[in-house]
Enzyme design. Structure first.
Site, PDB file in Angstrom:
ATOM      1  N   GLU A  44       0.010 -13.476  11.941  1.00  0.00           N
ATOM      2  CA  GLU A  44       0.575 -12.338  12.682  1.00  0.00           C
ATOM      3  C   GLU A  44       0.619 -11.125  11.751  1.00  0.00           C
ATOM      4  OE1 GLU A  44       1.481 -12.361  15.906  1.00  0.00           O
ATOM      5  OE2 GLU A  44       0.877 -14.470  16.055  1.00  0.00           O
ATOM      6  N   ASN A  80     -10.282  -2.597  -6.999  1.00  0.00           N
ATOM      7  CA  ASN A  80      -9.428  -1.676  -7.765  1.00  0.00           C
ATOM      8  C   ASN A  80      -9.995  -1.343  -9.149  1.00  0.00           C
ATOM      9  OD1 ASN A  80      -6.258  -2.941  -6.416  1.00  0.00           O
ATOM     10  ND2 ASN A  80      -7.540  -1.247  -5.732  1.00  0.00           N
ATOM     11  N   SER A 111      -6.930  -5.696  -6.392  1.00  0.00           N
ATOM     12  CA  SER A 111      -8.136  -6.213  -5.725  1.00  0.00           C
ATOM     13  C   SER A 111      -9.325  -6.051  -6.661  1.00  0.00           C
ATOM     14  CB  SER A 111      -8.381  -5.447  -4.422  1.00  0.00           C
ATOM     15  OG  SER A 111      -8.859  -4.149  -4.707  1.00  0.00           O
ATOM     16  N   GLU A 112     -10.375  -6.812  -6.390  1.00  0.00           N
ATOM     17  CA  GLU A 112     -11.606  -6.657  -7.187  1.00  0.00           C
ATOM     18  C   GLU A 112     -12.078  -5.206  -7.133  1.00  0.00           C
ATOM     19  OE1 GLU A 112     -14.512  -9.568  -5.716  1.00  0.00           O
ATOM     20  OE2 GLU A 112     -14.649 -10.246  -7.795  1.00  0.00           O
ATOM     21  N   ARG A 152       0.547   8.952 -10.045  1.00  0.00           N
ATOM     22  CA  ARG A 152       0.292   7.705  -9.313  1.00  0.00           C
ATOM     23  C   ARG A 152       0.904   6.516 -10.049  1.00  0.00           C
ATOM     24  NH1 ARG A 152      -3.386   7.421  -5.481  1.00  0.00           N
ATOM     25  NH2 ARG A 152      -3.845   5.272  -6.039  1.00  0.00           N
ATOM     26  N   ASP A 208       0.825  -1.208   0.000  1.00  0.00           N
ATOM     27  CA  ASP A 208       0.000   0.000   0.000  1.00  0.00           C
ATOM     28  C   ASP A 208       0.861   1.260   0.000  1.00  0.00           C
ATOM     29  OD1 ASP A 208      -2.311   1.470   0.029  1.00  0.00           O
ATOM     30  OD2 ASP A 208      -2.762   1.127   2.148  1.00  0.00           O
ATOM     31  N   ARG A 213       1.560  -5.009   6.021  1.00  0.00           N
ATOM     32  CA  ARG A 213       0.881  -3.967   5.248  1.00  0.00           C
ATOM     33  C   ARG A 213       1.696  -2.691   5.388  1.00  0.00           C
ATOM     34  NH1 ARG A 213      -5.306  -2.621   4.048  1.00  0.00           N
ATOM     35  NH2 ARG A 213      -4.911  -0.808   2.739  1.00  0.00           N
TER      36      ARG A 213
HETATM   37  C1  FPP Z   1      -1.561   0.175  -3.502  1.00  0.00           C
HETATM   38  O1  FPP Z   1      -1.143   1.497  -3.495  1.00  0.00           O
HETATM   39  C2  FPP Z   1      -1.000  -0.573  -4.624  1.00  0.00           C
HETATM   40  C3  FPP Z   1      -1.719  -1.168  -5.623  1.00  0.00           C
HETATM   41  C4  FPP Z   1      -3.186  -1.112  -5.692  1.00  0.00           C
HETATM   42  C5  FPP Z   1      -1.062  -1.873  -6.733  1.00  0.00           C
HETATM   43  C6  FPP Z   1       0.147  -2.669  -6.410  1.00  0.00           C
HETATM   44  C7  FPP Z   1       0.872  -2.916  -7.663  1.00  0.00           C
HETATM   45  C8  FPP Z   1       2.198  -2.919  -7.830  1.00  0.00           C
HETATM   46  C9  FPP Z   1       3.175  -2.743  -6.739  1.00  0.00           C
HETATM   47  C10 FPP Z   1       2.720  -3.030  -9.202  1.00  0.00           C
HETATM   48  C11 FPP Z   1       3.305  -4.245  -9.724  1.00  0.00           C
HETATM   49  C12 FPP Z   1       3.088  -5.548  -9.095  1.00  0.00           C
HETATM   50  C13 FPP Z   1       3.008  -6.710  -9.763  1.00  0.00           C
HETATM   51  C14 FPP Z   1       3.145  -7.978  -9.034  1.00  0.00           C
HETATM   52  C15 FPP Z   1       2.742  -6.789 -11.197  1.00  0.00           C
HETATM   53  P1  FPP Z   1      -2.249   2.614  -3.681  1.00  0.00           P
HETATM   54  O2  FPP Z   1      -2.377   2.917  -5.118  1.00  0.00           O
HETATM   55  O3  FPP Z   1      -3.527   2.200  -3.035  1.00  0.00           O
HETATM   56  O4  FPP Z   1      -1.615   3.814  -2.918  1.00  0.00           O
HETATM   57  P2  FPP Z   1      -2.372   4.951  -2.109  1.00  0.00           P
HETATM   58  O5  FPP Z   1      -3.116   4.266  -0.990  1.00  0.00           O
HETATM   59  O6  FPP Z   1      -1.262   5.796  -1.624  1.00  0.00           O
HETATM   60  O7  FPP Z   1      -3.280   5.649  -3.070  1.00  0.00           O
END
Ligand code: FPP
Length: 241
Positions: A207, A65, A62-63, A30, A17, A188
């Site tokens: 944990e 997203n 996630s779904e 972003r 995150d 997390r």
């Molecule tokens: C959360 O940060 C991150 C994601 C929803 C995407 C995670 C994806 C990657 C790290 C890219 C590549 C990974 C693979 C395995 C292909 P956020 O966007 O929710 O951040 P924020 O909470 O600061 O807005």
């Protein structure tokens, strides 16, 4: 040093995150944050292997997203596709088994094909298993397991039993994570302290470790802190020691 009695989690799971906030702090898009997040994925793979972790799982999409702007969803799909192509060598060289868990609904044929071939190519590797949760949600998993469970139970006929196998075991065999041990440690990043519809069933006795850094900054020092914290946990699974 207590190195000789250090407990290493078999399965580490990460809710990655803070990519967006990391980028915003730097005045970047972003999408740039997600790209930098992919660098942390690479680093984490290496660090997990070096630490002796056997399963590393990552919540990549996630779904929920799908509700983000189309440009961002497209960029995340693009990053997944790029990783499937560019990281192939890393999986082969390090004998890492690759798995993807999640719904196939809405995912392009090109991504699905690449996932299937990388999963097949790495099927027999056992140095570590990397599991990418992609288009996944814990509630989806429980729902699809409930459907399979109902079919299996009705196929068992009027007795509805299967010898020594309990309903709990049958249900667990219907979950998308069947065969993968439940996470020992869930990390997390970004300071948020919630599960966000991730492995709801599987995290019953996991944990939790919450890191105050955004995912693109989560590197060696943060891994060491998380593993140290895990090593000092006293896991009782509801029992008394
Ligand atoms: C959360 O940060 C991150 C994601 C929803 C995407 C995670 C994806 C990657 C790290 C890219 C590549 C990974 C693979 C395995 C292909 P956020 O966007 O929710 O951040 P924020 O909470 O600061 O807005």
């Amino acid at each position: 040093m207590e190195n000789d009695i250090r407990k290493i989690p078999v399965h580490v799971s990460i809710i990655m995150d803070g990519n967006g906030r990391w980028a915003k702090e730097k005045g970047l898009s972003r999408i740039y944050g997600h790209r930098e997040g992919a660098e942390s994925v690479r680093a984490s793979c290496r660090l997990a292997m070096e630490s002796g972790v056997k399963y590393l799982s990552l919540f990549a999409f996630s779904e929920e997203n799908w509700g983000r702007p189309k440009e961002e969803v497209d960029a995340l799909m693009g990053l997944m596709l790029d990783s499937l192509v560019n990281e192939r060598r890393m999986f082969m060289d390090n004998r890492i088994r690759f798995r993807v868990i999640g719904s196939e609904q809405g995912i392009s044929g090109e991504i699905l094909d690449r996932i299937a071939s990388l999963e097949a190519e790495t099927r027999d590797f056992d140095a570590m298993t990397l599991i990418v949760f992609f288009n996944y949600s814990g509630k989806w998993d429980i729902m699809q397991a409930a459907e399979k469970f109902a079919c299996r139970k009705s196929a068992m006929g009027s007795s509805g039993t299967s010898g020594d196998v309990s309903d709990k075991e049958i249900f667990e065999s219907c979950l998308s994570t069947y065969g993968i041990p439940d996470p020992d440690l869930l990390i997390r990043t970004s300071g948020e302290k919630r599960l966000s519809n991730f492995m709801l069933w599987q995290c019953a006795y996991t944990e939790f470790y919450f890191a105050d850094v955004f995912w693109p900054d989560f590197r060696e020092k943060d891994w060491a802190l998380a593993l140290d914290s895990y090593s000092n946990r006293d896991r009782r699974y509801g029992k008394i020691k």
